[in-house]
Design a protein around this motif. Sequence first.
Motif, PDB file in Angstrom:
ATOM      1  N   GLU A  38      -3.188  31.750  60.040  1.00 30.18           N
ATOM      2  CA  GLU A  38      -2.462  31.842  58.774  1.00 30.18           C
ATOM      3  C   GLU A  38      -2.806  33.127  58.035  1.00 30.18           C
ATOM      4  O   GLU A  38      -1.933  33.825  57.505  1.00 30.18           O
ATOM      5  CB  GLU A  38      -2.795  30.626  57.898  1.00 30.18           C
ATOM      6  CG  GLU A  38      -2.106  29.352  58.347  1.00 30.18           C
ATOM      7  CD  GLU A  38      -1.232  28.772  57.256  1.00 30.18           C
ATOM      8  OE1 GLU A  38      -0.764  29.524  56.384  1.00 30.18           O
ATOM      9  OE2 GLU A  38      -1.017  27.559  57.291  1.00 30.18           O
ATOM     10  N   ARG A  80       1.683  30.673  44.762  1.00 25.52           N
ATOM     11  CA  ARG A  80       0.637  29.881  45.406  1.00 25.52           C
ATOM     12  C   ARG A  80       0.267  28.612  44.634  1.00 25.52           C
ATOM     13  O   ARG A  80      -0.022  27.587  45.249  1.00 25.52           O
ATOM     14  CB  ARG A  80      -0.598  30.764  45.665  1.00 25.52           C
ATOM     15  CG  ARG A  80      -0.366  31.695  46.833  1.00 25.52           C
ATOM     16  CD  ARG A  80      -1.517  32.628  47.111  1.00 25.52           C
ATOM     17  NE  ARG A  80      -2.695  31.911  47.574  1.00 25.52           N
ATOM     18  CZ  ARG A  80      -3.765  32.504  48.104  1.00 25.52           C
ATOM     19  NH1 ARG A  80      -3.774  33.821  48.225  1.00 25.52           N
ATOM     20  NH2 ARG A  80      -4.791  31.809  48.479  1.00 25.52           N
ATOM     21  N   GLY A  83       2.566  26.103  45.854  1.00 27.05           N
ATOM     22  CA  GLY A  83       2.131  25.658  47.173  1.00 27.05           C
ATOM     23  C   GLY A  83       0.934  24.725  47.093  1.00 27.05           C
ATOM     24  O   GLY A  83       0.839  23.752  47.843  1.00 27.05           O
ATOM     25  N   PHE A  87       1.416  21.112  48.718  1.00 31.69           N
ATOM     26  CA  PHE A  87       0.607  20.737  49.875  1.00 31.69           C
ATOM     27  C   PHE A  87      -0.593  19.882  49.471  1.00 31.69           C
ATOM     28  O   PHE A  87      -1.113  19.125  50.286  1.00 31.69           O
ATOM     29  CB  PHE A  87       0.160  21.989  50.629  1.00 31.69           C
ATOM     30  CG  PHE A  87       1.277  22.647  51.376  1.00 31.69           C
ATOM     31  CD1 PHE A  87       1.648  22.196  52.631  1.00 31.69           C
ATOM     32  CD2 PHE A  87       1.972  23.713  50.830  1.00 31.69           C
ATOM     33  CE1 PHE A  87       2.689  22.785  53.328  1.00 31.69           C
ATOM     34  CE2 PHE A  87       3.017  24.311  51.511  1.00 31.69           C
ATOM     35  CZ  PHE A  87       3.377  23.858  52.766  1.00 31.69           C
ATOM     36  N   ALA A  99      -0.656  18.216  56.002  1.00 34.19           N
ATOM     37  CA  ALA A  99      -0.585  19.389  55.131  1.00 34.19           C
ATOM     38  C   ALA A  99      -0.872  20.669  55.907  1.00 34.19           C
ATOM     39  O   ALA A  99      -0.182  21.694  55.731  1.00 34.19           O
ATOM     40  CB  ALA A  99      -1.574  19.239  53.972  1.00 34.19           C
ATOM     41  N   THR A 102       2.161  21.513  58.260  1.00 35.38           N
ATOM     42  CA  THR A 102       3.334  21.998  57.526  1.00 35.38           C
ATOM     43  C   THR A 102       3.120  23.421  57.023  1.00 35.38           C
ATOM     44  O   THR A 102       4.039  24.257  57.064  1.00 35.38           O
ATOM     45  CB  THR A 102       3.646  21.078  56.335  1.00 35.38           C
ATOM     46  OG1 THR A 102       3.726  19.728  56.789  1.00 35.38           O
ATOM     47  CG2 THR A 102       4.966  21.463  55.686  1.00 35.38           C
ATOM     48  N   SER A 103       1.915  23.715  56.557  1.00 34.22           N
ATOM     49  CA  SER A 103       1.650  25.048  56.013  1.00 34.22           C
ATOM     50  C   SER A 103       1.740  26.125  57.089  1.00 34.22           C
ATOM     51  O   SER A 103       2.285  27.211  56.852  1.00 34.22           O
ATOM     52  CB  SER A 103       0.273  25.091  55.338  1.00 34.22           C
ATOM     53  OG  SER A 103      -0.763  24.981  56.285  1.00 34.22           O
ATOM     54  N   SER A 141       2.855  28.861  51.617  1.00 35.83           N
ATOM     55  CA  SER A 141       2.053  28.366  52.735  1.00 35.83           C
ATOM     56  C   SER A 141       0.559  28.488  52.456  1.00 35.83           C
ATOM     57  O   SER A 141      -0.199  27.531  52.619  1.00 35.83           O
ATOM     58  CB  SER A 141       2.404  29.142  54.008  1.00 35.83           C
ATOM     59  OG  SER A 141       1.535  28.806  55.070  1.00 35.83           O
ATOM     60  N   GLY A 144      -1.089  26.147  49.933  1.00 32.95           N
ATOM     61  CA  GLY A 144      -1.506  24.848  50.444  1.00 32.95           C
ATOM     62  C   GLY A 144      -2.610  24.927  51.474  1.00 32.95           C
ATOM     63  O   GLY A 144      -3.428  24.012  51.584  1.00 32.95           O
ATOM     64  N   GLU A 145      -2.654  26.029  52.221  1.00 33.42           N
ATOM     65  CA  GLU A 145      -3.637  26.153  53.301  1.00 33.42           C
ATOM     66  C   GLU A 145      -5.066  26.118  52.786  1.00 33.42           C
ATOM     67  O   GLU A 145      -5.918  25.443  53.358  1.00 33.42           O
ATOM     68  CB  GLU A 145      -3.393  27.466  54.058  1.00 33.42           C
ATOM     69  CG  GLU A 145      -4.457  27.818  55.091  1.00 33.42           C
ATOM     70  CD  GLU A 145      -4.466  26.898  56.293  1.00 33.42           C
ATOM     71  OE1 GLU A 145      -5.498  26.843  56.995  1.00 33.42           O
ATOM     72  OE2 GLU A 145      -3.449  26.240  56.538  1.00 33.42           O
TER      73      GLU A 145
END
Length: 445
Positions: A38, A80, A83, A87, A99, A102-103, A141, A144-145
């Motif tokens: 990511e 963010r 996000g 997430f 989660a 999906t991210s 993304s 949530g990551e």
Amino acid sequence: MNTVTTKTALDDRVEAGERISGKRLRAIFVGSAGNLVEWFDFYCYSAFALYFASSFFPKQDPTAQMMSTAGIFALGFFVRPIGGILFGHIGDRLGRKKALMTSVLLMCFGSLLIACAPTYATAGILSPCILLLARLLQGLSLGGEYGASATYLSEMADSKHRGFYTSFQYVTLIGGQLMALLLLLVLQRYLLDAEQLKAWGWRIPFVVGACLALLALRMRHDMPETQSFEAARKKAKPMGGLKQLAQHPKEVLLVVGLTMGGTLAFYVYTTYMQKFLRLSVGLTDAQTTAVSAASLLFAMCLQPLYGALSDRIGRRPLLVGFALLGTLFTVPLLTAIRNATGPWEAFLLIACAWIIVSGYTSINALVKAELFPASIRATGVGVPYAFAVSVFGGTAEYLALWFKSEQMESGFYWYATAVIACTLIVCWFMRDTSKQSQIDAEMKA
């Protein structure tokens, strides 16, 4: 007979413990590997901005081009918090695993969009608009990551080595940027010349990133869910959501206070440092990439060492050390780097900075996870963190370039110092989460 039975039972417990330990290590590895992918995708934008800036923003002044790309970089950070909310809700309601899957899928789509984006010469104003859309998707993304990854690794790690294992979130986070720089270095030195990189070569890392994201998605599909989440779900209490997060105002403010100085320092010595070395220090493109890559490799090695140290002496001493030294030495270090006479001197000075900053990066995600109960942990870590990063981290590069364009470059050094000083106040008065961990409390309950 009793002796044989006792021995058999002991062997069974040892074997079960080994299976659990192996399962835990595999889960931590997969979670960390996905995190690396990511951040590789996200940092390719910063690493290759020197080459694609003119394709989307056709201006003559290199600093103006960098400000335009940095502006979109900052806008990617502003989404963010959204996000983090989205997430965090998925992570707390449906599971950390969902989660994370999906991210990484959303990050894949954003990278493909950049790889296929038309240039300004081809599509006009539509070109930077597509670039902005892709960065907004990547920002969602990553929003949530961070929370989902920090929560997952913290819950999967055992109590005695939690600092060591969770430090690999930043090993892989930094590793993602290092991979982007190494790919740039290989393309620069062995495969393409500067004109080819500017013409089309900058698209290569985004294609690579999208493919790696699909691989990470497959790996995350086989991850086990954490016991903390399963236990919280069985209690049938409300999980996730801003309404429940509002019940923890002190913890939310702690996350924001810790993050503001730490994230600013992190982005100064990662994303902005590459431009700083090129535009202010005057290193060549190849020297800039080599120094940035070497300093990131050094930073990666520090993370597990500091994480293991936090398991022995606690989290708070490391955080106070970072904030205190950061307040005292940010201005001298950045001034010295600007006046560096060559790549080796620049590298040694940046390495000194990482010795300070790693006191925050190695354990900050874990500290935040230890503040919240399992029912709100992904949201509690992700949302206030994402808010602070969008304000202080995402704007770092743009503000630094703005100060430079106004002939006040040292003003940014003092701004960074002031923000880190605010974090020092928070660190000084906070409790040591290793001694009052919500994760440990739940495991004992």
